[in-house]
Design an enzyme around this catalytic site. Structure first.
Site, mmCIF file in Angstrom:
data_model
loop_
_atom_site.group_PDB
_atom_site.id
_atom_site.type_symbol
_atom_site.label_atom_id
_atom_site.label_comp_id
_atom_site.label_asym_id
_atom_site.label_seq_id
_atom_site.Cartn_x
_atom_site.Cartn_y
_atom_site.Cartn_z
ATOM 1 N N LYS A 13 -3.862 25.440 49.520
ATOM 2 C CA LYS A 13 -2.994 24.347 50.071
ATOM 3 C C LYS A 13 -1.497 25.039 50.361
ATOM 4 C CE LYS A 13 -2.222 20.437 46.527
ATOM 5 N NZ LYS A 13 -2.896 21.143 46.127
ATOM 6 N N ARG A 88 0.632 12.149 46.294
ATOM 7 C CA ARG A 88 -0.330 12.695 45.262
ATOM 8 C C ARG A 88 -0.881 11.057 44.602
ATOM 9 N NH1 ARG A 88 0.728 17.900 43.799
ATOM 10 N NH2 ARG A 88 -0.582 18.937 42.356
ATOM 11 N N ARG A 127 -4.072 33.546 40.064
ATOM 12 C CA ARG A 127 -3.414 33.685 40.584
ATOM 13 C C ARG A 127 -2.413 33.826 40.366
ATOM 14 N NH1 ARG A 127 -1.239 27.737 42.604
ATOM 15 N NH2 ARG A 127 -1.171 26.903 40.681
ATOM 16 N N ARG A 160 1.568 31.308 36.315
ATOM 17 C CA ARG A 160 2.170 30.232 35.860
ATOM 18 C C ARG A 160 1.571 29.235 34.920
ATOM 19 N NH1 ARG A 160 1.881 26.661 41.462
ATOM 20 N NH2 ARG A 160 1.131 24.999 40.308
ATOM 21 N N ARG A 171 -4.929 18.584 35.194
ATOM 22 C CA ARG A 171 -4.944 18.804 36.486
ATOM 23 C C ARG A 171 -5.788 17.753 37.335
ATOM 24 N NH1 ARG A 171 -2.701 24.759 37.052
ATOM 25 N NH2 ARG A 171 -2.274 23.762 39.850
HETATM 26 P P1 AP5 Z 1 -2.815 28.183 45.830
HETATM 27 O O1 AP5 Z 1 -2.381 28.252 47.222
HETATM 28 O O2 AP5 Z 1 -1.411 28.158 44.803
HETATM 29 O O3 AP5 Z 1 -3.416 27.140 45.483
HETATM 30 P P2 AP5 Z 1 -2.983 25.080 45.934
HETATM 31 O O4 AP5 Z 1 -4.137 24.296 46.464
HETATM 32 O O5 AP5 Z 1 -1.233 25.189 46.082
HETATM 33 O O6 AP5 Z 1 -2.790 25.098 43.977
HETATM 34 P P3 AP5 Z 1 -1.954 24.516 43.292
HETATM 35 O O7 AP5 Z 1 -2.079 25.039 42.060
HETATM 36 O O8 AP5 Z 1 0.506 24.997 43.637
HETATM 37 O O9 AP5 Z 1 -1.561 23.498 43.473
HETATM 38 P P4 AP5 Z 1 -1.134 21.907 42.528
HETATM 39 O O10 AP5 Z 1 -1.436 21.029 43.502
HETATM 40 O O11 AP5 Z 1 -2.190 21.586 41.320
HETATM 41 O O12 AP5 Z 1 0.021 22.152 42.306
HETATM 42 P P5 AP5 Z 1 1.683 21.579 42.830
HETATM 43 O O13 AP5 Z 1 2.451 22.360 42.217
HETATM 44 O O14 AP5 Z 1 1.224 20.807 43.938
HETATM 45 O O15 AP5 Z 1 -4.227 28.964 46.074
HETATM 46 C C1 AP5 Z 1 -4.794 29.158 44.262
HETATM 47 C C2 AP5 Z 1 -5.380 30.324 44.276
HETATM 48 O O16 AP5 Z 1 -6.264 30.893 44.829
HETATM 49 C C3 AP5 Z 1 -4.340 31.374 44.977
HETATM 50 O O17 AP5 Z 1 -4.022 32.782 43.911
HETATM 51 C C4 AP5 Z 1 -4.705 32.049 45.811
HETATM 52 O O18 AP5 Z 1 -3.982 33.116 46.551
HETATM 53 C C5 AP5 Z 1 -5.941 32.140 45.722
HETATM 54 N N1 AP5 Z 1 -6.622 30.918 46.860
HETATM 55 C C6 AP5 Z 1 -6.735 30.408 47.826
HETATM 56 N N2 AP5 Z 1 -7.595 30.036 48.689
HETATM 57 C C7 AP5 Z 1 -7.951 30.984 49.042
HETATM 58 C C8 AP5 Z 1 -9.183 31.162 49.595
HETATM 59 N N3 AP5 Z 1 -9.975 31.028 50.714
HETATM 60 N N4 AP5 Z 1 -10.725 32.338 49.161
HETATM 61 C C9 AP5 Z 1 -9.822 33.321 48.007
HETATM 62 N N5 AP5 Z 1 -8.480 32.894 47.282
HETATM 63 C C10 AP5 Z 1 -7.809 32.033 47.417
HETATM 64 O O19 AP5 Z 1 1.940 20.552 41.752
HETATM 65 C C11 AP5 Z 1 2.347 21.084 40.024
HETATM 66 C C12 AP5 Z 1 2.145 20.101 39.148
HETATM 67 O O20 AP5 Z 1 3.979 19.707 39.486
HETATM 68 C C13 AP5 Z 1 1.623 18.855 39.207
HETATM 69 O O21 AP5 Z 1 0.883 18.678 37.514
HETATM 70 C C14 AP5 Z 1 2.752 18.008 38.604
HETATM 71 O O22 AP5 Z 1 2.780 17.643 37.149
HETATM 72 C C15 AP5 Z 1 3.693 18.251 39.771
HETATM 73 N N6 AP5 Z 1 3.575 17.602 40.801
HETATM 74 C C16 AP5 Z 1 3.619 18.062 41.804
HETATM 75 N N7 AP5 Z 1 4.159 16.838 43.042
HETATM 76 C C17 AP5 Z 1 3.970 15.938 42.030
HETATM 77 C C18 AP5 Z 1 4.031 14.789 42.862
HETATM 78 N N8 AP5 Z 1 3.142 14.639 44.410
HETATM 79 N N9 AP5 Z 1 3.732 13.842 41.902
HETATM 80 C C19 AP5 Z 1 3.769 13.699 41.303
HETATM 81 N N10 AP5 Z 1 3.477 15.050 39.917
HETATM 82 C C20 AP5 Z 1 3.971 16.100 40.780
#
Ligand code: AP5
Length: 214
Positions: A13, A88, A127, A160, A171
């Site tokens: 994402k 979410r 990552r 992270r 997660r």
């Molecule tokens: P990346 O692009 O970082 O993936 P992502 O989907 O953004 O993963 P996140 O871990 O950031 O998602 P998340 O939803 O768990 O975390 P968030 O920060 O929102 O890619 C991942 C890796 O893969 C990278 O190294 C990249 O280079 C590689 N990659 C990407 N595409 C690729 C491809 N096609 N091929 C090969 N490699 C590839 O949330 C974190 C925490 O915050 C949550 O757990 C929760 O506690 C809290 N939180 C956030 N939002 C909310 C909400 N709305 N409600 C409640 N709690 C929330």
């Protein structure tokens, strides 16, 4: 252009939101980034959020809805926005409908990034993120030119806190229970388009997203 990027942890994402932001000149609104900024700033919200994020749980709906509502009112969202990691839960999606209604705005696209669990574990394990500019790398798929250093700004790359096996498992469980039902929620509104992110490179995924956005 009002876009939601929906997908499990590590689906890509953030990677894709950055590309859309650069090309379409609309802001990326990542609730995860907002919460991590609060953690770094050491605010009360940050302290509370860190405890939850470290376990892989979800921060309370009220808090994230409040953050997003304020952010959507800012001027740079007038042309559109990319929601990354929000909504979410069904409660967050319903609240978003209410906020967009008040702002006289409408969602255009919900892009579902589809990827298998084993791929996710490998992606999150490899990552690396820049401490200074937030640029993202993967040790195998998008390695930096110099290990541990950001290509763009020379900043230090870090892992992270929530990218450890136990937190990743939680997660993923949260995603299945709380977030996956949004596919039906938006599917019933005819908004969801899916894209395979597990077998394609980031550039190939982005080409597919551009086709969806039109
Ligand atoms: P990346 O692009 O970082 O993936 P992502 O989907 O953004 O993963 P996140 O871990 O950031 O998602 P998340 O939803 O768990 O975390 P968030 O920060 O929102 O890619 C991942 C890796 O893969 C990278 O190294 C990249 O280079 C590689 N990659 C990407 N595409 C690729 C491809 N096609 N091929 C090969 N490699 C590839 O949330 C974190 C925490 O915050 C949550 O757990 C929760 O506690 C809290 N939180 C956030 N939002 C909310 C909400 N709305 N409600 C409640 N709690 C929330």
């Amino acid at each position: 252009m009002e876009i939601i990027l929906l997908g499990p942890p590590g689906a890509g994402k953030g990677t894709q939101a950055k590309r859309i932001k650069a090309e379409y000149d609309i802001p990326q609104i990542s609730t995860g980034d907002m919460l991590r900024a609060a953690v770094r700033a050491g605010t009360e919200l940050g302290k509370m959020a860190k405890k939850i994020m470290d376990t892989g749980g979800l921060v309370s709906d009220d808090i994230v809805i409040g953050l997003v509502e304020e952010r959507l009112k800012e001027q740079d969202c007038e042309k559109g926005f990319i929601l990354d990691g929000f909504p979410r839960t069904i409660a967050q999606a319903e609240a978003l409908d209410g906020v967009l209604g008040k702002l006289d705005r409408k969602l255009r696209h919900v892009v579902s990034l589809e990827v298998d669990q084993d791929v996710i574990v490998e992606r999150l394990g490899g990552r690396r993120t820049c401490k200074s500019c937030g640029a993202m790398y993967h040790v195998k798929y998008e390695p930096p030119k110099v290990e541990g250093k950001c290509d763009k700004c020379g900043g230090e790359l870090y892992i992270r806190d929530d990218d450890n096996p136990e937190t990743i498992r939680n997660r993923l469980a949260q995603y299945g229970e709380q977030t996956a039902p949004l596919l039906n929620y938006y599917g019933e509104k005819g908004l969801v388009r899916g894209i395979d992110c597990g077998t394609k490179s980031p550039d190939e995924v982005y080409s597919g997203i551009k086709e969806i956005l039109g």
